[in-house]
Design a protein around this motif. Structure first.
Motif, PDB file in Angstrom:
ATOM      1  N   ILE A 100       3.347  -6.128   9.052  1.00  7.65           N
ATOM      2  CA  ILE A 100       2.152  -6.884   8.660  1.00  7.65           C
ATOM      3  C   ILE A 100       2.777  -8.540   8.305  1.00  7.65           C
ATOM      4  O   ILE A 100       2.350  -9.359   8.813  1.00  7.65           O
ATOM      5  N   TYR A 101       3.640  -8.265   7.453  1.00  5.46           N
ATOM      6  CA  TYR A 101       4.063  -9.704   7.017  1.00  5.46           C
ATOM      7  C   TYR A 101       5.071 -10.173   8.161  1.00  5.46           C
ATOM      8  O   TYR A 101       4.819 -11.442   8.453  1.00  5.46           O
ATOM      9  N   ARG A 102       5.834  -9.409   8.702  1.00  3.88           N
ATOM     10  CA  ARG A 102       6.553 -10.118   9.970  1.00  3.88           C
ATOM     11  C   ARG A 102       5.577 -10.579  10.953  1.00  3.88           C
ATOM     12  O   ARG A 102       6.026 -11.491  11.650  1.00  3.88           O
ATOM     13  N   MET A 103       4.477 -10.152  11.237  1.00  7.03           N
ATOM     14  CA  MET A 103       3.510 -10.638  12.300  1.00  7.03           C
ATOM     15  C   MET A 103       2.831 -11.778  11.771  1.00  7.03           C
ATOM     16  O   MET A 103       2.000 -12.327  12.786  1.00  7.03           O
ATOM     17  N   LYS A 104       3.097 -12.240  10.677  1.00  6.73           N
ATOM     18  CA  LYS A 104       2.669 -13.390   9.959  1.00  6.73           C
ATOM     19  C   LYS A 104       1.032 -13.169  10.092  1.00  6.73           C
ATOM     20  O   LYS A 104       0.210 -14.193  10.332  1.00  6.73           O
ATOM     21  N   LEU A 105       0.643 -12.182   9.609  1.00  7.19           N
ATOM     22  CA  LEU A 105      -0.933 -11.608   9.299  1.00  7.19           C
ATOM     23  C   LEU A 105      -1.269 -11.828   7.736  1.00  7.19           C
ATOM     24  O   LEU A 105      -2.091 -11.553   7.157  1.00  7.19           O
ATOM     25  N   ALA A 106      -0.059 -12.093   6.866  1.00  7.85           N
ATOM     26  CA  ALA A 106      -0.052 -12.111   5.347  1.00  7.85           C
ATOM     27  C   ALA A 106       1.106 -13.093   5.004  1.00  7.85           C
ATOM     28  O   ALA A 106       2.011 -13.135   5.505  1.00  7.85           O
ATOM     29  N   MET A 107       0.643 -13.984   4.123  1.00  8.84           N
ATOM     30  CA  MET A 107       1.531 -15.154   3.645  1.00  8.84           C
ATOM     31  C   MET A 107       2.748 -14.391   2.994  1.00  8.84           C
ATOM     32  O   MET A 107       3.950 -15.162   2.847  1.00  8.84           O
ATOM     33  N   THR A 108       2.673 -13.090   2.111  1.00 12.41           N
ATOM     34  CA  THR A 108       3.651 -12.703   1.345  1.00 12.41           C
ATOM     35  C   THR A 108       3.773 -11.195   1.445  1.00 12.41           C
ATOM     36  O   THR A 108       2.656 -10.694   1.917  1.00 12.41           O
ATOM     37  N   PRO A 109       4.844 -10.501   1.150  1.00 11.17           N
ATOM     38  CA  PRO A 109       4.705  -9.235   1.382  1.00 11.17           C
ATOM     39  C   PRO A 109       3.857  -8.538   0.165  1.00 11.17           C
ATOM     40  O   PRO A 109       3.064  -7.085   0.593  1.00 11.17           O
ATOM     41  N   PHE A 110       3.480  -9.159  -0.923  1.00 11.38           N
ATOM     42  CA  PHE A 110       2.515  -8.758  -1.799  1.00 11.38           C
ATOM     43  C   PHE A 110       1.150  -8.716  -1.315  1.00 11.38           C
ATOM     44  O   PHE A 110       0.177  -7.759  -1.320  1.00 11.38           O
ATOM     45  N   ALA A 111       0.704  -9.826  -0.454  1.00 10.33           N
ATOM     46  CA  ALA A 111      -0.353  -9.862   0.174  1.00 10.33           C
ATOM     47  C   ALA A 111      -0.644  -8.984   1.276  1.00 10.33           C
ATOM     48  O   ALA A 111      -1.681  -8.343   1.551  1.00 10.33           O
ATOM     49  N   ALA A 112       0.408  -8.609   2.132  1.00  9.89           N
ATOM     50  CA  ALA A 112       0.598  -7.684   3.029  1.00  9.89           C
ATOM     51  C   ALA A 112       0.066  -6.250   2.822  1.00  9.89           C
ATOM     52  O   ALA A 112      -0.747  -5.484   3.210  1.00  9.89           O
ATOM     53  N   ARG A 113       0.665  -6.056   1.696  1.00  7.61           N
ATOM     54  CA  ARG A 113       0.385  -4.485   0.907  1.00  7.61           C
ATOM     55  C   ARG A 113      -1.061  -4.426   0.560  1.00  7.61           C
ATOM     56  O   ARG A 113      -1.496  -3.620   0.849  1.00  7.61           O
TER      57      ARG A 113
END
Length: 205
Positions: A100-113
């Motif tokens: 999700i982070y790599r797809m640029k659907l969240a600004m940070t890994p924390f936000a992606a989680r």
């Protein structure tokens, strides 16, 4: 807020690097570590210290993964054929929150989680809310229809901070992408140098 999430504000300064390459990183303002002893002169690190730092960087980059889970990833990397350090990177990059982070659907890994945890994501049409879920080659990852207009998703997709790597394809109009293949270390766009070989040395002592 969990201690793991709180630590993202200190981890860059503790490690002395801009781990995610963000302009907001506190390292840009204060290069010394956090706390009252942060400005003390640093001693030359030992081999153990260098290996530990490499492990902390890699764990921290993926949202400060817990030690127990990270060790399991190492053990799985050892079990698989091929180079253990490359296997470790592959496993980490297959995590759903990392995708999700790599797809640029969240600004940070924390936000992606958090985004995955809250049930906003499907894999091959099925809802998955486990951030550590390991995506397979050619799995289709998509934001649920009701979540596609969330401000955080739109902001992340339009951000110029990062590019989508070649081993993932994404359509930001549909908020949908595909994990094409397992990356090599050289394929992963880390803003700082990662040394998984030192992580392997740390655990194999």
């Amino acid at each position: 807020m969990t201690k793991r999430a709180e630590s993202k504000y200190k981890i860059n300064r503790r490690l002395g690097v801009n781990l995610w390459g963000r302009a907001k990183s506190p390292v840009a303002k204060r290069e010394y570590g956090p706390g009252q002893h942060g400005q003390r002169r640093k001693q030359k690190p030992t081999d153990f210290g260098i290996q530990l730092m490499a492990k902390q960087k890699l764990k921290g980059y993926y949202g400060n993964i817990g030690e127990k889970q990270f060790r399991k990833y190492y053990e799985e990397a050892v079990r698989r054929k091929g180079d253990t350090s490359e296997n470790l990177i592959e496993i980490l990059e297959r995590r759903l929150d990392a995708v999700i982070y790599r797809m640029k659907l969240a600004m940070t890994p924390f936000a992606a989680r958090q985004f995955v945890n809250h049930g906003h994501v499907t894999v091959n049409g099925k809802r998955v809310n486990i951030p550590s879920y390991l995506v397979r080659d050619n799995d289709v990852v998509e934001v649920k229809e009701k979540s596609k207009q969330l401000v955080m998703v739109l902001d992340a997709a339009q951000s110029g901070e990062r590019d989508v790597p070649e081993y993932i394809e994404v359509d930001h109009r549909q908020m949908k992408g595909r994990f094409l293949r397992a990356p090599k270390l050289s394929d992963v766009p880390y803003p700082v140098q990662m040394e998984p070989n030192l992580v392997v040395e740390f655990y194999s002592r």
